[in-house]
Design an enzyme around this catalytic site. Structure first.
Site, PDB file in Angstrom:
ATOM      1  N   LYS A 273     -38.987 -19.793   0.218  1.00  0.00           N
ATOM      2  CA  LYS A 273     -38.652 -20.802  -0.765  1.00  0.00           C
ATOM      3  C   LYS A 273     -40.330 -21.533  -1.208  1.00  0.00           C
ATOM      4  O   LYS A 273     -39.808 -22.000  -2.755  1.00  0.00           O
ATOM      5  CB  LYS A 273     -37.372 -21.259  -1.131  1.00  0.00           C
ATOM      6  CG  LYS A 273     -36.623 -20.595  -0.562  1.00  0.00           C
ATOM      7  CD  LYS A 273     -34.952 -21.439   0.031  1.00  0.00           C
ATOM      8  CE  LYS A 273     -34.739 -21.236   1.117  1.00  0.00           C
ATOM      9  NZ  LYS A 273     -34.335 -22.876   2.469  1.00  0.00           N
TER      10      LYS A 273
ATOM     11  N   GLU B 209     -31.294 -24.447   3.632  1.00  0.00           N
ATOM     12  CA  GLU B 209     -31.602 -25.538   3.449  1.00  0.00           C
ATOM     13  C   GLU B 209     -31.211 -25.305   1.734  1.00  0.00           C
ATOM     14  O   GLU B 209     -32.176 -24.715   0.943  1.00  0.00           O
ATOM     15  CB  GLU B 209     -33.319 -25.943   3.538  1.00  0.00           C
ATOM     16  CG  GLU B 209     -33.286 -27.393   2.849  1.00  0.00           C
ATOM     17  CD  GLU B 209     -34.455 -28.063   3.392  1.00  0.00           C
ATOM     18  OE1 GLU B 209     -35.523 -27.436   3.989  1.00  0.00           O
ATOM     19  OE2 GLU B 209     -34.823 -28.670   2.477  1.00  0.00           O
TER      20      GLU B 209
ATOM     21  N   ARG C  38     -38.622 -13.407  11.876  1.00  0.00           N
ATOM     22  CA  ARG C  38     -37.896 -13.152  11.240  1.00  0.00           C
ATOM     23  C   ARG C  38     -38.702 -11.738   9.879  1.00  0.00           C
ATOM     24  O   ARG C  38     -39.544 -11.218  11.327  1.00  0.00           O
ATOM     25  CB  ARG C  38     -39.187 -14.557   9.986  1.00  0.00           C
ATOM     26  CG  ARG C  38     -40.678 -14.723  10.262  1.00  0.00           C
ATOM     27  CD  ARG C  38     -40.741 -16.169   9.719  1.00  0.00           C
ATOM     28  NE  ARG C  38     -40.794 -16.447   8.311  1.00  0.00           N
ATOM     29  CZ  ARG C  38     -40.207 -17.143   8.249  1.00  0.00           C
ATOM     30  NH1 ARG C  38     -39.688 -18.335   8.790  1.00  0.00           N
ATOM     31  NH2 ARG C  38     -39.263 -17.761   6.858  1.00  0.00           N
TER      32      ARG C  38
HETATM   33  P1  ATP Z   1     -38.290 -20.645   3.432  1.00  0.00           P
HETATM   34  O1  ATP Z   1     -39.677 -21.246   3.904  1.00  0.00           O
HETATM   35  O2  ATP Z   1     -38.641 -19.896   2.747  1.00  0.00           O
HETATM   36  O3  ATP Z   1     -37.326 -21.694   2.971  1.00  0.00           O
HETATM   37  P2  ATP Z   1     -36.360 -21.268   6.096  1.00  0.00           P
HETATM   38  O4  ATP Z   1     -37.062 -21.009   6.948  1.00  0.00           O
HETATM   39  O5  ATP Z   1     -37.331 -22.472   6.147  1.00  0.00           O
HETATM   40  O6  ATP Z   1     -37.928 -20.397   4.890  1.00  0.00           O
HETATM   41  P3  ATP Z   1     -34.018 -22.086   5.506  1.00  0.00           P
HETATM   42  O7  ATP Z   1     -33.583 -22.276   4.694  1.00  0.00           O
HETATM   43  O8  ATP Z   1     -34.544 -23.088   6.871  1.00  0.00           O
HETATM   44  O9  ATP Z   1     -34.794 -21.771   5.363  1.00  0.00           O
HETATM   45  O10 ATP Z   1     -33.313 -20.462   6.312  1.00  0.00           O
HETATM   46  C1  ATP Z   1     -31.905 -20.007   6.250  1.00  0.00           C
HETATM   47  C2  ATP Z   1     -32.301 -19.493   7.673  1.00  0.00           C
HETATM   48  O11 ATP Z   1     -32.207 -18.241   7.188  1.00  0.00           O
HETATM   49  C3  ATP Z   1     -32.673 -20.113   8.836  1.00  0.00           C
HETATM   50  O12 ATP Z   1     -31.823 -20.560   9.844  1.00  0.00           O
HETATM   51  C4  ATP Z   1     -34.100 -19.340   9.053  1.00  0.00           C
HETATM   52  O13 ATP Z   1     -34.575 -18.967   9.734  1.00  0.00           O
HETATM   53  C5  ATP Z   1     -33.549 -17.650   8.355  1.00  0.00           C
HETATM   54  N1  ATP Z   1     -34.600 -17.400   7.471  1.00  0.00           N
HETATM   55  C6  ATP Z   1     -35.378 -17.746   6.368  1.00  0.00           C
HETATM   56  N2  ATP Z   1     -36.259 -16.555   6.278  1.00  0.00           N
HETATM   57  C7  ATP Z   1     -36.004 -15.446   7.299  1.00  0.00           C
HETATM   58  C8  ATP Z   1     -37.046 -14.106   7.074  1.00  0.00           C
HETATM   59  N3  ATP Z   1     -37.907 -13.973   6.554  1.00  0.00           N
HETATM   60  N4  ATP Z   1     -36.629 -13.404   8.379  1.00  0.00           N
HETATM   61  C9  ATP Z   1     -35.007 -14.198   9.229  1.00  0.00           C
HETATM   62  N5  ATP Z   1     -34.132 -15.104   8.422  1.00  0.00           N
HETATM   63  C10 ATP Z   1     -35.033 -16.068   7.455  1.00  0.00           C
HETATM   64 MG    MG Z   2     -36.979 -24.671   4.783  1.00  0.00          MG
END
Ligand code: ATP
Ligand code: MG
Length: 559
Positions: A273, A37, A263
């Site tokens: 983020k 995202e 994760r």
């Molecule tokens: P954040 O909370 O940091 O924004 P998110 O999962 O909401 O993380 P996205 O942009 O939706 O962020 O993530 C893109 C991809 O990266 C998704 O498939 C998510 O599962 C993966 N991802 C995010 N954080 C991690 C992590 N700590 N370890 C492994 N994969 C991750």
């Molecule tokens: Mg997110």
């Protein structure tokens, strides 16, 4: 499509793919995607997902898409879209011509929602957010059906169109899937799939005032792109029934399989983020690429290489249960990489003046220094030696303890690549008593690399020649947080480390470092690995310490 490396590691996801390939489940295709995202910069956790998705495609000769999950216009920005692409490329991966946006599918997604209404699988609901919560039930109690649940298909179609046409205020109505308010899985209790939101989208502008929810857009985007294995993190496990329900309800010909993995959590590091953004906006760090940040751009500026991050992601593996990875492993990976790549140089961080009394005034010798003892191909360079040199303040002690093998009154040390010197006299500041200069003599028969030099002393010090040395700034970093889990407690800013950045502005480095390029990596002998920061100006380099030399991870492994 990417990195020139062979992918030989295996994991439970690869086992699933092997089995699918055996049975022909997805026509033996492997097509993954990385779906960020664009609401912030990528962090090391995303690197794990990138390496897994792109790496799996490479291993199986398949494809991996980059897809921006941009369904939430109020938090998303073009700056993030750009930085995400830069980071994925820098890590060494290539989506070729397969860069997509969920917003590319807004029209198609809207049509799918209409389909759901027509097949009796969705309805427009007027409950307020609070009412919806109250009706939802709990893990132990079933929910209650919305009074709007049995609207006719015609009424629903009309209302949904009015929603799209902007005839209702934000939040007045939502479109919900009609599944089962008694389901033990809360995600199946008539989840919201469309909401009204007046916000300018970074790609579609003001064209839409209804936006699909992530849980609705994501499975359909996967199906539209022909994704075979939709890899995501564990928290989506309970969303998988809805993922499958939705694709079945619209009878989509493609049925990607969602597979969840644990994760990455890293000690002393916070990986959301949203929270990282708060650190940037609150001025707790100097931007998204602050070298203390766990962002990919921060790690890059800190001096991490793409190879070291890929290696790290490989070593941590892919599991089904959550755990916290030791920060020392990440540091171990960059040390291993830089050990063979980084040129050795001499830099004095806290200089102490040394005058060699019996060395001829005005004489300059060009001594030969190895560029990397681990990699002979990197060759040698010349460094100047003269009567006045600087050594590290901590390498001199007036009253040393027993096992101090560095310089002290009456004792000898070797200056690396040069001569053995002996401390003859200490000069102190009259008012403060601080040692400001050390007077020495050198033994001309001990020149490094020459037959006569065989005489040995216990300590060898790094140094720079005063006349030719270049003044530099060096930034030493420590963990951004003092607690292993920064999110412990009410306010993570209370866990920030006040000493996470120490700036040394009086450093002296050897003259070969005068005009280095931003991003170049070096090992400062005895000090650690350093990289040239983008803040450097002509003739005045600024260095970031990437990591010290002591490998606590290797120690843990040996113990
Ligand atoms: P954040 O909370 O940091 O924004 P998110 O999962 O909401 O993380 P996205 O942009 O939706 O962020 O993530 C893109 C991809 O990266 C998704 O498939 C998510 O599962 C993966 N991802 C995010 N954080 C991690 C992590 N700590 N370890 C492994 N994969 C991750
Ligand atoms: Mg997110």
């Amino acid at each position: 499509m990417a990195v020139n490396e062979t992918y030989t590691t295996t994991n439970f996801i690869h086992n699933i793919i092997d089995e699918d390939n055996r049975t022909g489940k997805h026509g033996k295709r492997v097509h993954t995607r990385f779906p960020p995202e664009p609401n912030g910069y990528l962090h090391i956790g995303h690197a794990k997902s990138i390496c897994l998705n792109f790496g799996t495609a490479i291993k199986y000769g398949g494809l991996c898409n980059l897809r921006f999950d941009d369904t939430n216009p109020s938090k998303e920005e073009v700056e993030y879209v750009d930085s995400i692409q830069q980071d994925v490329k820098w890590l060494g991966f290539d989506w070729e011509n397969r860069k997509f946006y969920a917003s590319d599918y807004f029209e198609e997604l809207y049509q799918y929602a209409v389909e759901l209404i027509k097949s009796g699988n969705a309805f427009v609901c007027d409950l307020t957010a609070q009412e919806m919560k109250d009706y939802r039930g709990s893990l132990t109690q079933p929910g209650t059906e919305s009074p709007y649940r049995n609207r006719s298909v015609e009424e629903n179609l009309k209302l949904f169109e009015q929603m799209k046409n902007g005839e209702f205020a934000d939040g007045d109505k939502v479109l919900r899937a009609k599944i089962d308010m008694a389901s033990p899985n809360l995600n199946m209790r008539d989840p919201v799939i469309y909401r009204i939101l007046r916000a300018t989208h970074h790609r579609t502008g003001n064209k839409w005032c209804v936006y699909p929810m992530y849980d609705f857009a994501h499975p359909l985007s996967d199906a539209i792109e022909g994704i075979t294995h939709s890899v995501c993190t564990l928290e989506f496990e309970a969303h998988r029934p809805f993922y499958d329900w939705l694709l079945a309800a619209v009878n989509h010909p493609n049925r990607p399989q969602q597979i969840e993995f644990a994760r990455l959590n890293l000690a002393y590091t916070m990986m959301s983020k949203r929270k990282l953004r708060a650190l940037v906006e609150g001025g707790y760090v100097n931007g998204w690429d602050d070298p203390r940040m766990p962002t990919i751009s921060g790690l890059r500026r800190r001096g991490f290489t793409p190879h070291s991050i890929r290696d790290f992601c490989d070593r941590i593996g892919v599991a089904k249960s959550n755990s916290v990875v030791d920060y020392a492993l990440l540091e171990h990976c960059i040390r291993e990489d830089l050990n063979v790549k980084a040129q050795r140089v001499m830099a004095v961080l806290r200089p102490l003046k040394v005058v060699i009394e019996n060395y001829p005034e005005g004489k300059i010798e060009e001594l030969t220094a190895e560029n990397n003892p681990e990699n002979e191909q990197m060759g040698v360079r010349k460094i100047p030696f003269s009567k006045v040199v600087y050594i590290e303040q901590e390498d001199f002690m007036e009253d040393p303890p027993k096992k101090f093998f560095r310089l002290s009154p009456g004792k000898e040390v070797r200056l690396k690549y040069a001569y053995i010197i002996k401390c003859e006299q200490v000069i102190k500041d009259e008012t403060t008593g601080e040692v400001i200069e050390v007077r020495c003599t050198y033994d001309p028969d001990t020149k490094s690399g020459e037959a006569l030099s065989a005489r040995k002393v216990k300590g060898t010090l790094h140094w720079v020649s005063a006349a030719e040395a270049v003044k530099a700034e060096v930034r030493i970093y420590d963990q951004l947080f003092v607690s292993e889990n920064p999110e412990d407690g009410e306010d993570y800013t209370a866990n920030l480390n006040p000493a996470s950045l120490v700036t040394l502005s009086e450093c002296l480095v050897e003259p070969s470092l005068k005009n280095t390029m931003s991003g170049d990596n070096f090992q400062f002998l005895r000090q650690g690995y350093f990289t040239v920061d983008q803040d450097s100006t002509a003739g005045h380099p600024v260095f970031n310490r990437t990591v010290g030399l002591r490998d606590s991870w290797a120690k843990i492994q040996k113990a």
